[in-house]
Every structure is written in C-alpha cells, then in structure tokens.
Design a protein around this motif. Sequence first.
Motif, mmCIF file in Angstrom:
data_model
loop_
_atom_site.group_PDB
_atom_site.id
_atom_site.type_symbol
_atom_site.label_atom_id
_atom_site.label_comp_id
_atom_site.label_asym_id
_atom_site.label_seq_id
_atom_site.Cartn_x
_atom_site.Cartn_y
_atom_site.Cartn_z
ATOM 1 N N ILE A 240 0.831 -1.204 0.000
ATOM 2 C CA ILE A 240 0.000 0.000 0.000
ATOM 3 C C ILE A 240 0.866 1.256 0.000
ATOM 4 O O ILE A 240 0.594 2.224 -0.728
ATOM 5 C CB ILE A 240 -0.948 -0.011 1.210
ATOM 6 N N VAL A 251 -4.705 6.036 -5.896
ATOM 7 C CA VAL A 251 -4.792 5.156 -4.726
ATOM 8 C C VAL A 251 -5.402 5.883 -3.530
ATOM 9 O O VAL A 251 -6.260 5.331 -2.818
ATOM 10 C CB VAL A 251 -3.402 4.596 -4.382
ATOM 11 N N ILE A 255 -8.769 4.812 -1.572
ATOM 12 C CA ILE A 255 -8.795 4.503 -0.143
ATOM 13 C C ILE A 255 -9.817 5.378 0.578
ATOM 14 O O ILE A 255 -10.621 4.892 1.391
ATOM 15 C CB ILE A 255 -7.392 4.688 0.457
#
Length: 294
Positions: A240, A251, A255
């Motif tokens: 991650i 990303v 998230i």
Amino acid sequence: MESELSRKRAPRRGAYVIPSLFTMANVFCGYFALMETFKAGQLALVDPNGAALAFDAAAKAIGFAVLFDGLDGRIARLMGTESPFGKELDSLADTITFGIAPAFLAFGWGVRAVLPDPATLLVHRLGEVGWLVSFLFVICSAARLARFNIQSSPLSSHPEHFEHKHFVGLPTPAAAGLVAAIVHANYGYPVPEWLWTPFWLLMLLATSFLMVSTWRYYSFKDLDLRRQQKFVVVIGVGAIVGLIWFYSHVVLLLIATTYVLSGVVVKLSHALRRGRHEAPAPERKAPRPGHEPF
C-alpha cells in the motif's frame, strides 16, 4: 520488588512532549493548507497552473495531517504518556486541520475557482449556497469532535473507550481526507465547468451528515503495534505504501472513497437484515366450515 517498581515507574516528563510534537505538526499542516488555498484563490485568474499547484499543496498538507493525527495517539498509548492536555490539544488541532482547512479548500477549489466572473444571479446564489455548505462542514466536524470527547469521557453514561473497534459517525480526518483526495486526484486543477459545483456541494453535504450520524466506522484501534504481526500483513502494508508513493492520485482517492462508503454499506446491510428478521410471518387461513382438521 524493584523490577515491579521499575515497570510501573511513570515516564519521564520530556516523554509527554513527543506526542504533542505530532499534534503540532498536525496544526502546521492545517495552517499551511489554509495559506496555500488563499494563495491559490489569488492566482486563479492570473496563473491557473500556479493556482493548481497551490491547491494540490493544500491537499497534500491535509493528507500528511491525517498521518500525523493517527500517529500522535498511538505513540501516546505506546509510551504511556496520555494526558487530558494532550486530548484537548488534539481535539482543537483537529478542528483546525480537519474542519476549517478542508472546508476552506472545498469552497476555494470547487466553488470560488469554478464560478464564472461576472456572475449571473444563478451563479451568485450558487456561490452563497457553497459558502453555507462549507460552513456546515465546519459545524459538523466540530460537533463530531465534541461528541467524541463526551463519549470518551469516563463520566459519560455511554463511554466510547479507545479500545472500541468502531467510531460513531465518520471521523473528521476521513471526511477531510476525502476532500483532499479529490483535489489531489485532479492535480489541483478545478473542474472546468461550473455545472459540476452542485454535485460537489451535495458530496460535502453527505459527508457532513455522515460525520454527525451514528453510523459505525472501523477504527483500526484493535491493531496492536506492540504485538508481532503476520508476514502477510507486513507485505500488505508495504504494498500500500508503494502504491501511494507511485500512484498517489488514484490510490488515495480509492482509499478515501472506500472508507467513507464502508459505513454506508454496513448501515444498509444491517437495515436489510433487520427488515428480514422483523418481517411478519404469513397468516394462516382459517379453515372453512365443514373442512375442520382432524
């Protein structure tokens, strides 16, 4: 006996400063985000590229503030340096960084920098609505923090201890992180058409409602950093971090959106289960005369 006393020995006075340093970093990021948003507003008509860089810098500052906010509490618990002063300082810092700064960024990026000038009556009213919605965001974030402080108090009738696995309502860092992630995903450039502004304001309204709601959100506080973690968890965290480093625009938005929607999905699933359990059983028809059962 001496070993037991040494274990129970209170931490040194200087150790209490370490979590407060992360809280001060949180405040710095919030103030930096405010100044960058103000700078972007001045450059919007003169230098659009410079304004985009300033908006993106403000979004990044809020993102770093989310990281610092998650570290100060964990470090205080790991070092045993939790104090009422630290809790109050953290709450006031969150009001600035996750209440005022993202609301200012949301208005400057999604409303002020998008609406045309000179403005028609409709555009002028839309700007006023944007001002009110961004102010509502600040009010809801402050109310969310105040409710958390009350529920976390041991004197509360329904205390929400730090060991609980779920937050009541969307946490303010997550709400601010969603605003910052959207701005960062577009590289700081505002949307080209002002017709997108109503949808942006609806998103802010929904986020404000989630903060003051009673919907449950996972807190990640049951993850004990002092215990040895599985190798798969370490690999997942490293993956991650690498994805955020190379593909932060996509990303981080993924998230933030996933976490915000997680509470909505959990609430809807509980409502569906409750509806199934509370569904009335089918009524049995009374037998007709002459057809009584044996």
